[in-house]
Write a protein that holds these residues in place. Structure first.
Motif, short mmCIF file in Angstrom:
data_model
loop_
_atom_site.label_atom_id
_atom_site.label_comp_id
_atom_site.label_asym_id
_atom_site.label_seq_id
_atom_site.Cartn_x
_atom_site.Cartn_y
_atom_site.Cartn_z
N ILE A 14 -5.33 12.08 -4.40
CA ILE A 14 -5.11 12.18 -2.95
C ILE A 14 -6.13 11.34 -2.18
O ILE A 14 -5.78 10.69 -1.18
CB ILE A 14 -5.19 13.65 -2.50
CG1 ILE A 14 -4.07 14.46 -3.16
CG2 ILE A 14 -5.11 13.75 -0.98
CD1 ILE A 14 -2.68 13.94 -2.91
N TYR A 15 -7.37 11.31 -2.63
CA TYR A 15 -8.37 10.50 -1.94
C TYR A 15 -8.01 9.01 -2.03
O TYR A 15 -8.25 8.25 -1.08
CB TYR A 15 -9.75 10.74 -2.54
CG TYR A 15 -10.26 12.16 -2.33
CD1 TYR A 15 -9.78 12.96 -1.28
CD2 TYR A 15 -11.21 12.72 -3.18
CE1 TYR A 15 -10.23 14.24 -1.08
CE2 TYR A 15 -11.66 14.02 -2.99
CZ TYR A 15 -11.16 14.77 -1.95
OH TYR A 15 -11.62 16.06 -1.76
N LEU A 16 -7.44 8.59 -3.15
CA LEU A 16 -6.99 7.20 -3.28
C LEU A 16 -5.81 6.93 -2.34
O LEU A 16 -5.69 5.82 -1.80
CB LEU A 16 -6.59 6.90 -4.73
CG LEU A 16 -7.74 6.78 -5.72
CD1 LEU A 16 -7.21 6.65 -7.15
CD2 LEU A 16 -8.62 5.57 -5.38
N VAL A 17 -4.94 7.92 -2.15
CA VAL A 17 -3.85 7.79 -1.18
C VAL A 17 -4.41 7.58 0.22
O VAL A 17 -3.94 6.71 0.97
CB VAL A 17 -2.95 9.05 -1.20
CG1 VAL A 17 -2.00 9.05 0.00
CG2 VAL A 17 -2.15 9.11 -2.49
N ILE A 18 -5.41 8.36 0.57
CA ILE A 18 -6.05 8.23 1.89
C ILE A 18 -6.62 6.84 2.07
O ILE A 18 -6.46 6.20 3.12
CB ILE A 18 -7.14 9.30 2.06
CG1 ILE A 18 -6.51 10.70 2.10
CG2 ILE A 18 -7.94 9.06 3.34
CD1 ILE A 18 -7.52 11.83 2.09
N ILE B 231 -6.54 1.46 4.57
CA ILE B 231 -6.55 0.00 4.45
C ILE B 231 -5.28 -0.59 5.06
O ILE B 231 -5.33 -1.59 5.78
CB ILE B 231 -6.67 -0.43 2.97
CG1 ILE B 231 -8.02 -0.01 2.41
CG2 ILE B 231 -6.49 -1.94 2.83
CD1 ILE B 231 -8.16 -0.27 0.92
N ARG B 232 -4.15 0.06 4.81
CA ARG B 232 -2.89 -0.41 5.36
C ARG B 232 -2.91 -0.37 6.88
O ARG B 232 -2.47 -1.32 7.54
CB ARG B 232 -1.75 0.46 4.80
CG ARG B 232 -0.35 -0.08 5.12
CD ARG B 232 0.27 0.71 6.26
NE ARG B 232 1.43 0.02 6.78
CZ ARG B 232 1.79 0.03 8.05
NH1 ARG B 232 1.07 0.67 8.96
NH2 ARG B 232 2.86 -0.62 8.45
N PHE C 120 0.81 -1.21 0.00
CA PHE C 120 0.00 0.00 0.00
C PHE C 120 0.85 1.27 0.00
O PHE C 120 0.39 2.32 -0.43
CB PHE C 120 -0.98 -0.01 1.18
CG PHE C 120 -2.11 -0.98 0.97
CD1 PHE C 120 -3.17 -0.66 0.14
CD2 PHE C 120 -2.10 -2.22 1.59
CE1 PHE C 120 -4.21 -1.55 -0.07
CE2 PHE C 120 -3.12 -3.12 1.39
CZ PHE C 120 -4.19 -2.79 0.55
N ASP C 121 2.10 1.16 0.44
CA ASP C 121 3.00 2.30 0.31
C ASP C 121 3.42 2.49 -1.15
O ASP C 121 3.58 3.62 -1.62
CB ASP C 121 4.23 2.11 1.20
CG ASP C 121 3.92 2.29 2.68
OD1 ASP C 121 2.96 3.01 3.00
OD2 ASP C 121 4.62 1.69 3.51
#
Length: 397
Positions: free
Chosen positions: A377-381, A386-387, A214-215
């Protein structure tokens, strides 16, 4: 060696590592002002000259895939020497190109061989800094960012002589870095292992690591946001808001300053709170800034609101990226070169989608740009949530 001398050595080696990484940004940005002259010199159309930039990025991505696994097996210092020497030779060869096809082909090989030098740098920093890898990466990034800031201006001045002079100076810069690397770059070898891995096995290890997955996705989405900015911001400022070219250069420089400031703040705090917390701080700031940018578009606010939203957004992107890079490298002690190759290839690959996405969604306004930035950015969040959830479940289990 005493602790004091180690600190001094690190302070000396970081500018050298930054100079090595700066080779590619200089090769990308220095010749941009010379594109019209190149088109005239080769009696070709501008799109073909512009394609030389895309070909360079392709060559760099291919090089990362080739040399990344090698950095986990062979001497990293040797790879730096090979990469810089190859870059010098191909750069000089570019000045002898007789047509645009030769020029484009040489640009591909220039990028490919240069990646041998740059792909090893994060691994060297990881071994020198250990748990403070994010701090070392921030220092190097902060120094290296001077390259894209000054490269176009240098190129414009050198054009007063000829477009070839740009590449002569670029080769001269690489030669100076080569000399300093020969005398001062330590032979930081990959971590010793009793197991021999094939290239395919190394890539499988990286892609199958659940802790880093996820990173990696986070870095991909941050790259999409960053390349969206690079692609769209000239249109947004110059066309939508009709600022002058001077005002645009000032606004662009201010955003670069935001990136550098974020790296500096990260170097001050990451040693105390750790890379994971700094990444979360960056994600939180990015979420607020991206939403603000989206609202500025929806409500058709003035330029000042865009600037105030983009400024912290760009800073947060650098904070997320450098800490995610550090966390990924810490997961791959024996495979940092392969991890860097995967990281760089995914970054360039996903970032390259920004242009086509913005082209397809073009409507003459800045809204597609804001939507793509916010969506990334929302996908990063989501990735980080999840991580965190998976990590909490593992700890509870």
């Amino acid at each position: 060696m005493t602790e004091h001398s180690v600190k001094i050595s690190l302070k000396l080696i970081l500018p050298l590592l930054a100079a090595i990484i700066a080779v590619s940004p200089l090769a990308i940005d220095m010749y941009l002002p010379g594109m019209p002259e190149l088109a005239e010199y080769f009696s070709t159309k501008m799109p073909l000259v512009q394609n030389s930039l895309s070909i360079y990025l392709l060559g760099y991505a291919v090089g990362l895939l080739v040399f990344g696994p090698m950095a986990d097996k062979y001497s990293r210092r040797t790879l730096v020497m090979i990469g810089l020497l190859g870059f010098i030779l191909t750069t000089l060869a570019l000045t002898l190109a007789q047509n645009i096809e030769q020029f484009i082909t040489l640009r591909f090989f220039q990028a490919l061989i240069s990646s041998a030098a740059t792909v090893v740098v994060p691994g060297i920093i990881r071994q020198l800094y250990g748990k403070d890898t994010a701090k070392g990466l921030s220092y190097v990034s902060m120094i290296m960012m001077l390259a894209p800031m000054i490269a176009p201006s240098i190129g414009s001045i050198l054009l007063l002589d000829s477009w070839q002079m740009i590449f002569y100076v670029l080769a001269g810069y690489a030669f100076i870095v080569f000399i300093f690397s020969f005398f001062y770059l330590p032979d930081v070898k990959a971590a010793k292992t009793t197991v021999t891995y094939s290239v395919a096995k190394r890539y499988k290890i990286v892609f199958s690591n659940r802790a880093a997955r996820f990173d990696l996705l986070t870095i991909m989405m941050v790259a999409l946001a960053f390349f969206s900015y690079i692609t769209a911001i000239p249109f947004v400022y110059l066309t939508v808001f009709k600022v002058s070219e001077f005002e645009f250069s000032v606004l662009f420089a201010v955003n670069v300053f935001a990136l550098m400031s974020a790296h500096f703040i990260n170097t001050r705090l990451v040693g105390r709170v750790g890379s994971r917390k700094m990444l979360r701080y960056g994600v939180a700031l990015a979420g607020v800034a991206a939403t603000s940018l989206l609202m500025a578009n929806i409500f058709s606010l003035s330029l000042v609101y865009y600037v105030l939203a983009i400024l912290p957004l760009m800073g947060s992107l650098s904070m997320i990226s450098v800490n995610a890079d550090a966390l990924i490298l810490q997961e791959f002690v024996e495979h940092s070169g392969t991890a860097t190759a995967v990281n760089g290839t995914l970054r360039f690959g996903v970032g390259a989608l920004a242009g086509p996405i913005l082209a397809v969604s073009y409507d003459g306004s800045a809204l597609p740009f804001a939507l793509l930035m916010a969506g990334s950015i929302y996908l990063v969040i989501i990735c980080q949530l999840i991580r965190s959830r998976q990590h909490s479940n593992v700890e509870e289990g």
